[in-house]
Structures are given as structure tokens and as C-alpha cells.
Design a protein around this motif. Structure first.
Motif, PDB file in Angstrom:
ATOM      1  N   GLN A 111       3.098   9.376   7.402  1.00  0.00           N
ATOM      2  CA  GLN A 111       4.191   8.389   7.488  1.00  0.00           C
ATOM      3  C   GLN A 111       5.396   8.853   6.666  1.00  0.00           C
ATOM      4  O   GLN A 111       6.535   8.754   7.111  1.00  0.00           O
ATOM      5  CB  GLN A 111       3.707   7.021   6.992  1.00  0.00           C
ATOM      6  CG  GLN A 111       2.827   6.286   7.994  1.00  0.00           C
ATOM      7  CD  GLN A 111       2.197   5.030   7.402  1.00  0.00           C
ATOM      8  OE1 GLN A 111       1.724   5.039   6.266  1.00  0.00           O
ATOM      9  NE2 GLN A 111       2.184   3.951   8.169  1.00  0.00           N
ATOM     10  N   ARG A 169     -10.187   3.376   6.535  1.00  0.00           N
ATOM     11  CA  ARG A 169     -10.658   3.030   7.882  1.00  0.00           C
ATOM     12  C   ARG A 169     -11.981   3.717   8.144  1.00  0.00           C
ATOM     13  O   ARG A 169     -12.156   4.882   7.836  1.00  0.00           O
ATOM     14  CB  ARG A 169      -9.651   3.519   8.940  1.00  0.00           C
ATOM     15  CG  ARG A 169      -8.328   2.862   8.864  1.00  0.00           C
ATOM     16  CD  ARG A 169      -8.333   1.536   9.597  1.00  0.00           C
ATOM     17  NE  ARG A 169      -7.073   0.858   9.313  1.00  0.00           N
ATOM     18  CZ  ARG A 169      -5.932   1.182   9.899  1.00  0.00           C
ATOM     19  NH1 ARG A 169      -5.910   2.127  10.797  1.00  0.00           N
ATOM     20  NH2 ARG A 169      -4.824   0.552   9.586  1.00  0.00           N
ATOM     21  N   PRO A 221      -4.402   5.398   8.029  1.00  0.00           N
ATOM     22  CA  PRO A 221      -4.386   4.873   6.664  1.00  0.00           C
ATOM     23  C   PRO A 221      -5.781   4.960   6.063  1.00  0.00           C
ATOM     24  O   PRO A 221      -6.771   4.874   6.790  1.00  0.00           O
ATOM     25  CB  PRO A 221      -3.958   3.411   6.851  1.00  0.00           C
ATOM     26  CG  PRO A 221      -3.217   3.382   8.125  1.00  0.00           C
ATOM     27  CD  PRO A 221      -3.847   4.437   8.984  1.00  0.00           C
ATOM     28  N   THR A 256       0.967   6.766   4.102  1.00  0.00           N
ATOM     29  CA  THR A 256       0.205   8.010   4.272  1.00  0.00           C
ATOM     30  C   THR A 256       1.177   9.183   4.261  1.00  0.00           C
ATOM     31  O   THR A 256       2.387   9.006   4.468  1.00  0.00           O
ATOM     32  CB  THR A 256      -0.563   8.024   5.614  1.00  0.00           C
ATOM     33  OG1 THR A 256       0.390   7.988   6.686  1.00  0.00           O
ATOM     34  CG2 THR A 256      -1.516   6.855   5.732  1.00  0.00           C
ATOM     35  N   PHE A 290       5.687  -8.779   7.206  1.00  0.00           N
ATOM     36  CA  PHE A 290       6.084  -7.653   6.359  1.00  0.00           C
ATOM     37  C   PHE A 290       7.333  -7.981   5.537  1.00  0.00           C
ATOM     38  O   PHE A 290       7.440  -7.619   4.373  1.00  0.00           O
ATOM     39  CB  PHE A 290       6.382  -6.418   7.218  1.00  0.00           C
ATOM     40  CG  PHE A 290       5.227  -5.468   7.347  1.00  0.00           C
ATOM     41  CD1 PHE A 290       4.547  -5.014   6.224  1.00  0.00           C
ATOM     42  CD2 PHE A 290       4.824  -5.007   8.588  1.00  0.00           C
ATOM     43  CE1 PHE A 290       3.492  -4.125   6.336  1.00  0.00           C
ATOM     44  CE2 PHE A 290       3.769  -4.117   8.719  1.00  0.00           C
ATOM     45  CZ  PHE A 290       3.102  -3.677   7.585  1.00  0.00           C
ATOM     46  N   PHE A 345       0.838  -1.203   0.000  1.00  0.00           N
ATOM     47  CA  PHE A 345       0.000   0.000   0.000  1.00  0.00           C
ATOM     48  C   PHE A 345       0.870   1.249   0.000  1.00  0.00           C
ATOM     49  O   PHE A 345       2.067   1.196   0.240  1.00  0.00           O
ATOM     50  CB  PHE A 345      -0.969   0.009   1.178  1.00  0.00           C
ATOM     51  CG  PHE A 345      -0.371  -0.479   2.471  1.00  0.00           C
ATOM     52  CD1 PHE A 345       0.587   0.267   3.126  1.00  0.00           C
ATOM     53  CD2 PHE A 345      -0.767  -1.701   3.029  1.00  0.00           C
ATOM     54  CE1 PHE A 345       1.127  -0.178   4.308  1.00  0.00           C
ATOM     55  CE2 PHE A 345      -0.225  -2.139   4.215  1.00  0.00           C
ATOM     56  CZ  PHE A 345       0.732  -1.383   4.852  1.00  0.00           C
ATOM     57  N   GLU A 346       0.220   2.354  -0.275  1.00  0.00           N
ATOM     58  CA  GLU A 346       0.891   3.648  -0.295  1.00  0.00           C
ATOM     59  C   GLU A 346       1.053   4.140   1.148  1.00  0.00           C
ATOM     60  O   GLU A 346       0.129   4.020   1.950  1.00  0.00           O
ATOM     61  CB  GLU A 346      -0.016   4.597  -1.090  1.00  0.00           C
ATOM     62  CG  GLU A 346       0.455   6.018  -1.194  1.00  0.00           C
ATOM     63  CD  GLU A 346       1.442   6.222  -2.329  1.00  0.00           C
ATOM     64  OE1 GLU A 346       1.971   7.330  -2.425  1.00  0.00           O
ATOM     65  OE2 GLU A 346       1.673   5.266  -3.116  1.00  0.00           O
ATOM     66  N   GLY A 371      -3.062   2.163  15.459  1.00  0.00           N
ATOM     67  CA  GLY A 371      -3.394   1.852  14.072  1.00  0.00           C
ATOM     68  C   GLY A 371      -2.983   2.886  13.051  1.00  0.00           C
ATOM     69  O   GLY A 371      -3.328   2.796  11.887  1.00  0.00           O
ATOM     70  N   SER A 372      -2.216   3.889  13.478  1.00  0.00           N
ATOM     71  CA  SER A 372      -1.837   4.935  12.532  1.00  0.00           C
ATOM     72  C   SER A 372      -0.631   4.523  11.688  1.00  0.00           C
ATOM     73  O   SER A 372      -0.240   5.232  10.776  1.00  0.00           O
ATOM     74  CB  SER A 372      -1.542   6.240  13.274  1.00  0.00           C
ATOM     75  OG  SER A 372      -0.502   6.048  14.204  1.00  0.00           O
ATOM     76  N   GLY A 373      -0.061   3.379  12.007  1.00  0.00           N
ATOM     77  CA  GLY A 373       1.035   2.881  11.183  1.00  0.00           C
ATOM     78  C   GLY A 373       2.426   3.229  11.694  1.00  0.00           C
ATOM     79  O   GLY A 373       3.362   3.419  10.909  1.00  0.00           O
ATOM     80  N   LYS A 374       2.569   3.269  13.003  1.00  0.00           N
ATOM     81  CA  LYS A 374       3.882   3.562  13.589  1.00  0.00           C
ATOM     82  C   LYS A 374       4.848   2.400  13.405  1.00  0.00           C
ATOM     83  O   LYS A 374       6.024   2.601  13.083  1.00  0.00           O
ATOM     84  CB  LYS A 374       3.745   3.834  15.100  1.00  0.00           C
ATOM     85  CG  LYS A 374       2.970   5.069  15.438  1.00  0.00           C
ATOM     86  CD  LYS A 374       2.911   5.284  16.936  1.00  0.00           C
ATOM     87  CE  LYS A 374       2.206   4.176  17.672  1.00  0.00           C
ATOM     88  NZ  LYS A 374       0.766   4.050  17.368  1.00  0.00           N
ATOM     89  N   THR A 375       4.319   1.188  13.614  1.00  0.00           N
ATOM     90  CA  THR A 375       5.187   0.019  13.553  1.00  0.00           C
ATOM     91  C   THR A 375       5.856  -0.085  12.187  1.00  0.00           C
ATOM     92  O   THR A 375       7.035  -0.405  12.084  1.00  0.00           O
ATOM     93  CB  THR A 375       4.376  -1.262  13.839  1.00  0.00           C
ATOM     94  OG1 THR A 375       3.587  -1.030  15.001  1.00  0.00           O
ATOM     95  CG2 THR A 375       5.284  -2.439  14.074  1.00  0.00           C
ATOM     96  N   LEU A 376       5.083   0.225  11.173  1.00  0.00           N
ATOM     97  CA  LEU A 376       5.617   0.167   9.817  1.00  0.00           C
ATOM     98  C   LEU A 376       6.754   1.183   9.636  1.00  0.00           C
ATOM     99  O   LEU A 376       7.806   0.866   9.068  1.00  0.00           O
ATOM    100  CB  LEU A 376       4.488   0.439   8.820  1.00  0.00           C
ATOM    101  CG  LEU A 376       4.893   0.435   7.359  1.00  0.00           C
ATOM    102  CD1 LEU A 376       5.448  -0.920   6.967  1.00  0.00           C
ATOM    103  CD2 LEU A 376       3.698   0.797   6.478  1.00  0.00           C
TER     104      LEU A 376
END
Ligand code: ADP
Ligand code: MG
Length: 709
Positions: free
Chosen positions: A282, A461, A458, A279, A349, A276-277, A308-313
Motif C-alpha cells: 500500500q 489474515r 494486510p 502494508t 473511515f 493500523f499500519e 481484501g488487499s486494501g485498495k479502497t483504503l
């Protein structure tokens, strides 16, 4: 002839003189002030401010009085006295009146003296706090003054009201005595030296410290009182920020590993694995991190973002940059469940990338441990994920370049520091928190870090619909569950678990599990129960059944707060929701809404709620933004009770400043502190000498923090 001159030298007191040198303070009183209020020296006393002021130029009418008024005064005539009640309940009641109303005043003690001194038929000035008693307003133990005496004193505007502990009151050390102490102190011509540099006072048009302190105790008018408060709040916030700014500046002197290379790992991941793209948020944060990595200076960054905002990524991609540059990276989580989940997610991942990732926790087997230790030291291990086990001394890296700490608020500043020592050159550090912290608190708790924020979820949602329900609508709630389960979704039902009442909580949980099992009978429905007292194996089995979609309902305690990630779960029911704090409710809600379906969060409470509980529930129903929720939390609880603030080592208890309210002043203080430190971090300039002196004083006082090092 011999002349004998006797000089009468007025007793000079200084800021640090013991309190008993103040006129009117005897040994006993000095002891009480010390034990009850920690007032030992003159400076302690002058910094003991009124908590409220009353306007002594204003007279109320009796008809205007209500019990939500603070201390007030009014003029009235004593109409009559009578004695009510028997024995220890006996009391003197005076009825007083003005043009259009009457009021009762009550005394339980010293009644004879009152009767003798204040005559029926005469008008006096009364001063006290209106209360509501037996369906009407009265005032107990008011102060009374002759009109003439009152006018002679020319009471100027506002008068300070001090908090006085019961033990002092019992010894007749009341408001008048306190006010008297301040009169005495200021009479001596006490010198209060300025504690802020002149240029700040000029630039910001601040009141001098000496004037501010006097105005705090004896305000001439509202405007001066406000300026005095402003000045003192600014100073409190400013010195904390100065300490933090200095630490931050010193840190910037630490060289950092250079990660200039964007290599194979990162590129492969970006081009192939990432489906995915990113954000915009991010992307922005990654840019900030890359800038730090290329600066040659050690990074100390806080990454804030909602669940769920995508910190881990983002963290993972930053770790790949470290790997690309030949360094090892690690990620530390607060619990084993969370560490495991990171491990699983990251492995997914990274799919077919040839990269060596392992996990180390308290329950890692000895054999596995040995492999990890060996591979860490010979450099084969590239990414290590784990819990506190990572900071143990025996864990040695060949070349640790980057550390990610998840959920920082559970770690203290000291633990953060320990990670530094894992390499000759300290690794870059990024702290991630999913508990959004209000800006003011972040500036104070993490003022030594640079802050990145992911303020965007992302795409795709759907906002979780949040509802409030009580027991009377339980049947309807169950019907909703059935229809959701019929659509193939799963449900969490969470019970509170609070240490003090653990026994009852487990009973609630088990009763709940039983009634759910009855309402949702097997084999049509499959319900699992998961809680902290179960054997690890059983817990794991329950979790797995749910994660794999075989169980429809999971009844649990807050163990699921961090950890489980089941996108198919679309309903979160929180039982006794009034017993949870806001940040916990928000975290729990974050467990649903992870897939593309419409999710629901239902907050079950009892019918009657306290004001604060109601506010918490309303906040959850009305807002989904974690930062907004955190702001409310800060207002309701105050900074001292916010999660994680205790361990931080940064003082957040101010005498006057309030992190929930003084955001603008805090920003100003921070801006000024950064400006100063930028120019002269050691405070060597002539005009900065006062800063040096003040910081030294603070270090010696019980201001005690680990930040000014
Ligand atoms: P956090 O750590 O902030 O709670 P995660 O990194 O766990 O958030 O991300 C939550 C979910 O969203 C994960 O399943 C992740 O794969 C997914 N995700 C992350 N970034 C994006 C994105 N830019 N677009 C779509 N999905 C994303
Ligand atoms: Mg996460």
C-alpha cells in the motif's frame, strides 16, 4: 514481312489481388472461400496458416498407431478388399499390413475407383488420421500414393494441415487442393514486402516476412518453422503494443492537475483515523500515485490487487490528497450495492473529519439529487461516490481533479474517456480491479495505463481453507456448519444463476433454501434468502439481517459476489461450483476470510466432472493467489473469454500469438515498442517510415480498435 510477336506474360498477382486470380480458383470456389473463411484476396490466403504440421519424412509402423496421433503416414501392402454393411452404411474395407501388424482402411464413397486403382499385393504410402472404432484402430478415407511417385516428389519434411470447413469439403475442396493453392501462389513469384523495420529484424535476428510466410506453409524443417512462427507472433504483438505505447505517450502530453500539497485532511486521517499500519505494498502504491500527482501530467493508472488487499483504503487516501489541494474527487462503482458499501466504509473511515461526502445512484431521490447537483457545481461537495449515474451529462463538477473507477473490467475504454470531459483539464484517473489479470493480458488490455499492484494482504489474515465435496458428504458439511454457527459464525450458501436456465436455477435456489431450512430449523437457526428477483426492499431486509448478525445463514445467488462485507461470516458454500468460472469462484471466496477467524470455502459439485471443471476446482483448492488463479483461467478459457476483454476495444484475437503462452515474446514486443515511441512517437525518422505505413494499414483493416486514435 510482318512479324507478330506474342508475348506470353505470366499472370502477375499482388497481395491485394482478388483470390480468383490465383490459378485453380474458380468463381464458385472464390465465393466459398470468402463466405466460409473470409479469404478474399491473396494476402488473406497467405495469412491462412496450417493449424498443424505432419512430418512426411517419418514413416510409422502399423503397430505404433494410436488414436491420439494426428495425421501420419506409413508404408503397407494391401492384403485384401471386402464390402461391409448394407445400403447407406455400405463401405469398402481394405486390410493392409506391414512386417508386424495389420490395419483396416475404410471408404464410404468412391469405392470402385479405389479398388480399380490400388492393387491387392502391392505396397503403397498411406496417409491419414488414425481413429478408434469398434475396439480397434482404423483410418477412414486415407490418401494413397505409389511408392515411386512419392519418392519422385521428394516430400520435404513437414506438411501443413489446414482447417477446412465442411461446405468446402463437400465441393471436394480438400487438403490437397489447399496445398495446391499455396504451391501456385508461390510459383508466381509473389512479392511479400517486409513489414517490420530493418533494425528490429537485425537486432532480434528475425526471419524476413517473405521467408516466414513461405515457411509457414512449406516448412523446410522444424527449426525454420519455429523461427517463422516466432517472427509472425512477434509482429502481431508488436503492432498492438506500438499502438498502446503511442496512446500512452500521447496521454503523457496532457497536462494534469498538480496536487503538491499534503494537507490537513490527509495528515489528520493518517495520524488519527488510521488505526493500523499500511502494508508495504500500500505504501509503495501511494508513493507511485503521489509521484504522478506531483508530475504535472495526467495520471492514468491501473490498480490491481486481490479482494481484501486494501485498495479502497489507498483510493480514499489518494482522494484526500485531491481534497487537500482544493479539488473534487469521485469514485465510481459498477453496482448500487457496491457503491453503497463504499459509501458506508468511507464514512466510517473518515469518522470525525469535516469532509462532505455524498452518494449518487440510480435510486437517489430527486430532492437529494438536486442538492448533489448544486453542491457539485458550487464546489461544496468534496467526494462523490456512485454508479454509472456519475457519468451522465447533467452531472457537472466545479473542479473535478481525481476519478477512481472500481472494477474497471465492467466499463469499456469509451466510458473511461467520457469521464475526462468532466473538467477543462482531464482529471487524474485510477482504475481499480479486484479481478487479477495475468500480466500478459494486463499488458494488452491496459497497455495504455501505468500499472500498480498490491500483492500483499494486510497482516493477520488467515488463508481460507478450500475443500471440494460432493452430495454424498452433504451431512458432514452440514455438521461443519452447525459447529461453526455454534462458535458464533455466519454462513453463505451460494447458488449459480445463469441466464439461459434461469427458471431451473431459481427452482434449485428455492429447493436449496427449503432443505436448508429443514436441516437448520427456526427458531434455533435463522436463515435468509437473497436473490435478484426479490423486491429491493425484501432483498435489503435480508441483507441487513445478515450484516447485523441476526441471521446465521444467507442463501443467495451471486448477488453477493460484489458487495457484502461481513467479517463474521466464515463459511462460504458454493453449490454446483462446477458451473462457475474461476474468477467468479475466486471473487465469491473473497467474501469470507475477512475477519481473524479461520474461514472455509466448500465447493459442492456433482460426482462426475468434465476435465476443465475438475481443473477449475483443483485450482481453487490448491491456490489462493488471485494472479495464479487468473493465469490458469487464461490457459483454460483463452483471452477472448476472460471477463471484460470483449468490451476493452483492444484486439486480442491473434492469428498465431497466444497471450496465455507467449508472455516473454509479448514483453519483448512491448519493450521494443516503448523504446521506439520514446524516441519518435510520430514515426518521423527515416527508419520508422515502415511503422507509419503499417499502422495506417492496420487502422484501415478490420483490426479496428479505439486505441490508435
Ligand atoms: P479491497 O478494496 O482491496 O477489496 P479493502 O480496502 O476493502 O480491500 O480492505 C479490506 C479490509 O482490510 C477492510 O476492512 C480494510 O479496512 C482492511 N485493511 C486495509 N488495509 C489494511 C491494513 N494495512 N492493515 C489492516 N487492515 C487493512
Ligand atoms: Mg473493495
Amino acid at each position: 514481312m510482318i512479324a507478330i510477336f506474342i508475348f506470353v506474360i505470366p499472370l502477375m498477382i499482388g497481395l491485394y489481388s482478388p483470390i480468383k486470380f490465383v490459378k485453380g480458383v474458380g468463381d464458385k470456389m472464390a465465393d466459398l472461400l470468402a463466405s466460409e473463411l473470409e479469404i478474399k484476396t491473396v494476402i488473406d490466403l497467405i495469412y491462412y496458416f496450417p493449424f498443424r504440421y505432419i512430418d512426411r519424412s517419418k514413416f510409422y509402423k502399423i503397430s505404433e498407431l494410436s488414436d491420439d496421433l494426428p495425421y501420419i503416414q506409413f508404408k503397407a501392402k494391401i492384403l485384401n478388399y471386402r464390402t461391409d454393411g448394407q445400403g447407406y452404411k455400405q463401405r469398402l474395407v481394405a486390410t493392409v499390413g506391414d512386417e508386424n501388424g495389420t490395419l483396416e482402411l475404410v471408404w464410404f464413397k468412391g469405392t470402385k475407383w479405389i479398388r480399380d486403382k490400388f492393387a491387392v499385393g502391392k505396397v503403397y504410402v498411406f496417409f491419414g488420421k488414425p481413429n478408434f472404432f469398434n475396439h480397434k484402430i482404423n483410418i477412414a478415407h486415407p490418401d494413397i500414393e505409389d511408392i515411386e511417385a512419392f519418392e519422385r516428389k521428394k516430400m520435404s519434411g513437414f506438411q501443413g494441415i489446414y482447417t477446412i470447413p465442411e461446405k468446402l469439403k463437400k465441393k471436394y475442396i480438400g487438403l490437397k487442393v489447399f496445398q495446391g493453392l499455396y504451391v501456385e501462389i508461390f510459383k508466381t513469384g509473389l512479392k511479400i514486402e517486409e513489414s517490420l523495420p530493418n533494425f528490429l529484424i537485425q537486432d532480434l535476428n528475425l526471419m524476413s516476412l517473405s521467408d516466414a510466410i513461405k515457411q509457414m506453409h512449406f516448412p523446410e524443417n522444424n527449426e525454420k518453422l519455429n523461427r517463422a512462427k516466432h517472427r509472425i507472433k512477434f509482429e502481431e504483438l508488436f503492432y498492438v503494443q506500438l499502438g498502446l505505447a503511442k496512446t500512452k505517450k500521447i496521454r503523457k502530453r496532457f497536462k494534469g492537475h498538480l496536487f503538491n500539497e499534503v494537507g490537513e485532511y490527509f495528515m489528520q486521517f493518517y495520524n488519527k483515523n488510521l488505526i493500523f499500519e499500511l502494508t508495504n505494498a500500500q505504501k509503495r502504491v501511494l508513493k507511485e500515485i503521489r509521484k504522478d500527482f506531483g508530475s504535472g501530467i495526467q495520471m492514468n493508472r491501473l490498480l490491481q490487487g486481490d479482494v481484501g488487499s486494501g485498495k479502497t483504503l489507498v483510493a480514499l487516501m489518494a482522494m484526500l490528497l485531491a481534497t487537500d489541494n482544493g479539488y473534487q474527487a469521485c469514485l465510481m462503482a459498477p453496482t448500487e450495492i457496491l457503491a453503497n458499501q463504499h459509501f458506508v466504509t468511507i464514512n466510517e473511515f473518515l469518522r470525525d473529519l469535516e469532509i462532505n461526502v455524498r452518494i449518487l445512484t440510480g435510486s437517489t431521490r430527486k430532492k437529494q439529487r438536486e442538492i448533489i447537483h448544486e453542491e457539485l457545481e458550487n464546489g461544496k461537495l468534496q467526494i462523490l461516490i456512485g454508479t454509472h449515474a456519475l457519468i451522465e451529462d447533467k452531472v457537472k463538477f466545479e473542479n473535478l481533479g481525481f476519478v477512481v473507477i472500481d472494477e474497471q473490467h465492467r466499463f469499456g475504454v469509451a466510458q473511461r474517456a467520457k469521464l475526462w470531459k468532466k473538467n477543462k483539464l482531464p482529471p487524474h484517473i485510477m482504475v481499480m480491479t479486484a479481478t487479477p489479470i495475468p500480466r500478459t493480458l494486463a499488458m494488452t488490455l491496459y497497455g495504455d495505463l501505468d500499472v500498480s499492484v498490491i500483492d500483499e494482504l494486510p497482516p493477520g489474515r488467515k488463508e481460507v481453507k478450500t475443500l471440494h465435496a460432493t452430495d454424498s458428504s452433504r451431512l458432514r458439511v452440514f455438521a461443519t456448519l452447525k459447529s461453526e454457527i455454534a462458535k458464533g459464525r455466519q454462513v453463505y450458501i451460494v447458488y449459480p444463476l445463469i441466464k439461459e436456465s434461469e427458471k431451473f436455477d431459481y427452482k434449485d435456489l428455492e429447493d436449496g433454501y427449503e432443505s436448508i431450512s429443514r436441516a437448520f430449523p427456526a427458531p434455533e437457526y435463522n436463515t435468509v434468502i437473497v436473490h435478484g428477483k426479490m423486491k429491493a426492499k425484501d432483498k435489503e431486509r435480508g441483507m441487513q439481517l445478515f450484516v447485523q448478525g441476526q441471521a446465521h445463514i444467507m442463501v443467495a445467488t451471486t448477488v453477493i459476489e460484489v458487495g457484502v462485507n461481513v467479517p463474521n461470516a466464515s463459511v462460504m458454500i458454493i453449490e454446483s461450483a462446477e458451473r462457475f468460472g474461476l474468477s467468479q469462484l475466486h471473487q465469491l471466496r473473497g467474501r469470507v476470510g475477512r475477519g481473524s477467524d479461520q474461514s472455509f470455502c466448500i465447493l459442492m459439485t456433482s460426482y462426475k466432472l468434465s476435465r476443465d471443471s475438475r481443473k477449475r476446482i483443483e485450482t481453487m483448492v490448491n491456490y489462493s493467489d488471485g494472479f495464479k488463479i487468473a493465469e490458469v483461467d487464461l490457459k483454460l478459457r483463452g483471452p477472448g473469454d476472460m471477463e471484460g476483454t470483449q468490451q476493452s476495444g483492444v484486439p486480442i484475437h491473434f492469428k498465431l500469438a497466444n497471450l496465455a503462452e507467449d508472455g516473454d515474446l509479448l514483453s519483448l514486443a512491448r519493450e521494443k515498442a516503448l523504446e521506439i515511441v520514446e524516441k519518435d512517437s510520430e514515426f518521423e525518422f527515416e527508419e520508422h517510415q515502415i511503422l507509419k505505413k503499417q499502422m495506417d494499414l492496420l487502422k484501415k483493416s478490420n483490426f479496428g480498435w479505439e486505441i490508435i486514435s
